[in-house]
Design a protein around this motif. Structure first.
Motif, mmCIF file in Angstrom:
data_model
loop_
_atom_site.group_PDB
_atom_site.id
_atom_site.type_symbol
_atom_site.label_atom_id
_atom_site.label_comp_id
_atom_site.label_asym_id
_atom_site.label_seq_id
_atom_site.Cartn_x
_atom_site.Cartn_y
_atom_site.Cartn_z
ATOM 1 N N GLY A 120 49.277 27.899 61.841
ATOM 2 C CA GLY A 120 48.952 28.686 60.615
ATOM 3 C C GLY A 120 49.457 29.681 60.213
ATOM 4 N N ILE A 121 50.135 29.284 58.847
ATOM 5 C CA ILE A 121 51.319 29.817 58.373
ATOM 6 C C ILE A 121 50.598 31.381 57.558
ATOM 7 C CG2 ILE A 121 53.370 30.035 57.173
ATOM 8 C CD1 ILE A 121 54.351 27.275 58.492
ATOM 9 N N ILE A 122 50.401 32.384 57.850
ATOM 10 C CA ILE A 122 50.193 33.607 56.717
ATOM 11 C C ILE A 122 51.667 34.322 55.508
ATOM 12 C CG2 ILE A 122 48.854 35.795 56.748
ATOM 13 C CD1 ILE A 122 47.952 34.342 59.492
ATOM 14 N N GLY A 123 51.285 33.783 54.077
ATOM 15 C CA GLY A 123 52.545 34.408 53.453
ATOM 16 C C GLY A 123 53.811 33.095 53.790
ATOM 17 N N VAL A 124 53.645 32.909 52.186
ATOM 18 C CA VAL A 124 54.103 31.056 52.366
ATOM 19 C C VAL A 124 55.421 31.630 51.355
ATOM 20 C CG1 VAL A 124 54.127 28.952 52.885
ATOM 21 C CG2 VAL A 124 52.233 30.058 52.486
ATOM 22 N N GLY A 125 55.950 32.267 51.255
ATOM 23 C CA GLY A 125 57.077 32.611 50.674
ATOM 24 C C GLY A 125 58.745 32.917 50.818
ATOM 25 N N ASN A 126 59.589 33.318 51.000
ATOM 26 C CA ASN A 126 60.686 33.176 50.775
ATOM 27 C C ASN A 126 60.712 32.495 52.435
ATOM 28 O OD1 ASN A 126 62.611 33.676 48.986
ATOM 29 N ND2 ASN A 126 61.869 35.656 49.407
ATOM 30 N N LYS A 141 51.900 20.104 62.246
ATOM 31 C CA LYS A 141 50.262 19.945 61.552
ATOM 32 C C LYS A 141 49.999 22.203 60.660
ATOM 33 C CE LYS A 141 45.730 19.672 59.851
ATOM 34 N NZ LYS A 141 44.390 19.223 60.449
ATOM 35 N N THR A 142 50.462 21.890 59.783
ATOM 36 C CA THR A 142 50.576 23.644 59.224
ATOM 37 C C THR A 142 48.910 24.016 58.383
ATOM 38 O OG1 THR A 142 51.544 22.786 57.193
ATOM 39 C CG2 THR A 142 53.145 23.556 59.052
ATOM 40 N N LEU A 143 48.924 24.970 58.314
ATOM 41 C CA LEU A 143 47.430 25.731 57.846
ATOM 42 C C LEU A 143 48.043 27.015 57.008
ATOM 43 C CD1 LEU A 143 44.369 25.454 59.989
ATOM 44 C CD2 LEU A 143 44.912 24.226 58.707
ATOM 45 N N THR A 163 40.351 30.489 58.137
ATOM 46 C CA THR A 163 40.819 29.452 58.577
ATOM 47 C C THR A 163 42.250 29.095 59.046
ATOM 48 O OG1 THR A 163 39.597 27.853 56.968
ATOM 49 C CG2 THR A 163 41.985 26.778 57.807
ATOM 50 N N ALA A 164 43.175 29.816 58.050
ATOM 51 C CA ALA A 164 44.741 30.150 58.693
ATOM 52 C C ALA A 164 44.755 31.175 60.335
ATOM 53 C CB ALA A 164 45.578 30.424 58.027
ATOM 54 N N LEU A 165 43.498 31.767 60.334
ATOM 55 C CA LEU A 165 44.012 32.669 61.755
ATOM 56 C C LEU A 165 43.521 32.052 63.027
ATOM 57 C CD1 LEU A 165 42.497 36.120 59.813
ATOM 58 C CD2 LEU A 165 44.539 35.331 61.449
ATOM 59 N N SER A 166 42.619 30.662 62.387
ATOM 60 C CA SER A 166 42.397 29.896 63.333
ATOM 61 C C SER A 166 43.078 28.690 64.587
ATOM 62 C CB SER A 166 40.716 29.227 63.448
ATOM 63 O OG SER A 166 41.117 27.991 62.084
ATOM 64 N N ALA A 167 44.398 28.578 63.732
ATOM 65 C CA ALA A 167 44.937 27.937 64.254
ATOM 66 C C ALA A 167 45.709 28.047 65.070
ATOM 67 C CB ALA A 167 46.501 28.035 63.082
ATOM 68 N N ASP A 168 46.065 26.831 66.425
ATOM 69 C CA ASP A 168 45.856 27.673 67.652
ATOM 70 C C ASP A 168 47.461 28.508 67.461
ATOM 71 O OD1 ASP A 168 45.106 25.464 69.023
ATOM 72 O OD2 ASP A 168 46.035 23.622 67.552
ATOM 73 N N ILE A 169 47.977 28.405 66.450
ATOM 74 C CA ILE A 169 49.637 29.404 66.351
ATOM 75 C C ILE A 169 49.750 29.812 65.674
ATOM 76 C CG2 ILE A 169 52.208 29.463 66.704
ATOM 77 C CD1 ILE A 169 52.381 26.459 68.361
ATOM 78 N N PHE A 193 40.115 39.857 63.129
ATOM 79 C CA PHE A 193 40.292 39.614 64.992
ATOM 80 C C PHE A 193 39.669 38.505 65.437
ATOM 81 C CE2 PHE A 193 43.895 42.017 65.399
ATOM 82 C CZ PHE A 193 44.667 41.161 66.252
ATOM 83 N N HIS A 194 38.376 38.518 64.983
ATOM 84 C CA HIS A 194 37.864 37.582 65.850
ATOM 85 C C HIS A 194 37.902 35.657 66.185
ATOM 86 C CE1 HIS A 194 35.965 37.039 62.055
ATOM 87 N NE2 HIS A 194 35.820 35.922 62.300
ATOM 88 N N ASN A 195 39.276 35.809 65.086
ATOM 89 C CA ASN A 195 39.508 34.189 64.997
ATOM 90 C C ASN A 195 40.455 34.526 65.376
ATOM 91 O OD1 ASN A 195 38.293 33.080 62.266
ATOM 92 N ND2 ASN A 195 38.742 35.234 61.492
ATOM 93 N N ILE A 196 40.807 35.649 66.252
ATOM 94 C CA ILE A 196 42.075 34.888 67.192
ATOM 95 C C ILE A 196 41.651 34.877 68.574
ATOM 96 C CG2 ILE A 196 44.258 36.361 68.477
ATOM 97 C CD1 ILE A 196 44.417 35.487 65.854
ATOM 98 N N SER A 197 41.986 33.955 69.525
ATOM 99 C CA SER A 197 41.231 33.929 70.981
ATOM 100 C C SER A 197 42.181 34.039 72.334
ATOM 101 C CB SER A 197 40.386 32.303 70.913
ATOM 102 O OG SER A 197 42.011 31.362 71.439
ATOM 103 N N GLU A 198 41.595 33.745 73.087
ATOM 104 C CA GLU A 198 42.461 33.906 74.383
ATOM 105 C C GLU A 198 43.882 32.689 74.541
ATOM 106 O OE1 GLU A 198 38.645 31.661 75.986
ATOM 107 O OE2 GLU A 198 39.444 33.824 74.546
ATOM 108 N N LYS A 199 43.437 31.346 73.684
ATOM 109 C CA LYS A 199 44.117 30.345 73.334
ATOM 110 C C LYS A 199 45.148 30.743 72.454
ATOM 111 C CE LYS A 199 40.730 27.522 75.506
ATOM 112 N NZ LYS A 199 39.643 26.446 75.469
ATOM 113 N N THR A 200 45.148 31.548 71.732
ATOM 114 C CA THR A 200 46.152 32.009 70.502
ATOM 115 C C THR A 200 47.654 31.998 70.647
ATOM 116 O OG1 THR A 200 44.058 32.219 68.862
ATOM 117 C CG2 THR A 200 46.092 33.048 68.546
#
Length: 249
Positions: A120-126, A141-143, A163-169, A193-200
């Motif tokens: 999950g890439i949050i901010g898709v600028g430079n 795979k990118t979100l 959705t982006a926050l639910s990514a593995d990375i 922050f609930h989208n971030i888990s112990e597997k993130t």
């Protein structure tokens, strides 16, 4: 012509000596009195460039040697006919490579296949766009989340923040902003922050303040990689001690 320059700017004497008299100061010591008779101001992020600093001065050009913009009141500069240039994007390749190298290192140490992870890439600028290109080449795979670009360009492959926050990375690459329709200050906070888990695997390689650290330090993740801190130059030692990589921005 007189130039006031942050003394942490690289090779300032070689680069700027032909332009006139140079006065250097630590960035946090550049104040209203020190710029009153300056024509040019060259700063890094530790100097707040705004009306309080510049009002009544002779400054007609401001240059910032860093990628971020949150330390500069660009509206004030524009309204007062002060030319502004920044180094935005100058380190975008380095930051993208920083993230990719961390992912590759983690895949080796933790024995996972990064091609089976979502990023999950949050901010898709430079930075974010370069990172997305590299991830695509590696089969990750990118979100992608960037509401400003989504509104302006109507990009069909972008996703919402949750959705982006639910990514593995999950990795942040936004500027730090406080106003407008999409402020990024504490973008990751108690409401999501609930989208971030112990597997993130969670990165902040954007700006300090984009993630609410008081919540982050209480949230269990697989790995934290932190280059930007909410109260720089001070760092959150609770986060630092458990981070996989903790770097000083």
């Amino acid at each position: 012509m007189k130039l006031v320059i942050d003394d942490a700017c690289y090779a300032y004497d070689t680069i700027f000596s032909d332009f006139g008299e140079i006065k250097t100061l630590p960035g946090r010591s550049i104040d209203k009195a020190s710029v009153q008779d300056a024509d040019i101001l060259i700063v890094r992020s530790r100097t707040k460039v705004n009306q309080a600093l510049l009002e009544g001065s002779k400054v007609k050009f401001v240059g910032s040697t860093v990628a971020g913009l949150d330390h500069v009141d660009q509206d004030y500069l524009k309204d007062n006919d002060i030319t502004f240039f920044s180094a935005q994007g100058c380190n975008s390749m380095a930051v993208a490579e920083f993230v990719i190298s961390a992912i590759v290192n983690l895949a080796d140490e933790l024995e996972f296949d990064y091609t089976k992870k979502t990023l999950g890439i949050i901010g898709v600028g430079n930075v974010g766009s370069r990172l997305a290109d590299k991830a695509d080449l590696m089969g990750i795979k990118t979100l992608l989340n960037d509401p400003i670009r989504q509104e302006n360009e109507n990009l069909p492959n972008f996703v919402d923040l949750n959705t982006a926050l639910s990514a593995d990375i999950v990795t942040f690459h936004t500027p730090l902003s406080f106003g407008g329709n999409h402020p990024s200050y504490q973008l990751l906070n108690e409401t999501n922050f609930h989208n971030i888990s112990e597997k993130t695997i969670l990165f902040n390689a954007a700006r300090g303040g984009v993630i609410k650290e008081k919540i982050w330090e209480k949230t269990q993740t697989m790995v934290n990689i932190i280059d930007c801190w909410e109260n720089e130059p001070n760092i959150n030692q609770n986060l630092q001690k458990d981070a996989y990589w903790a770097t000083p921005h």
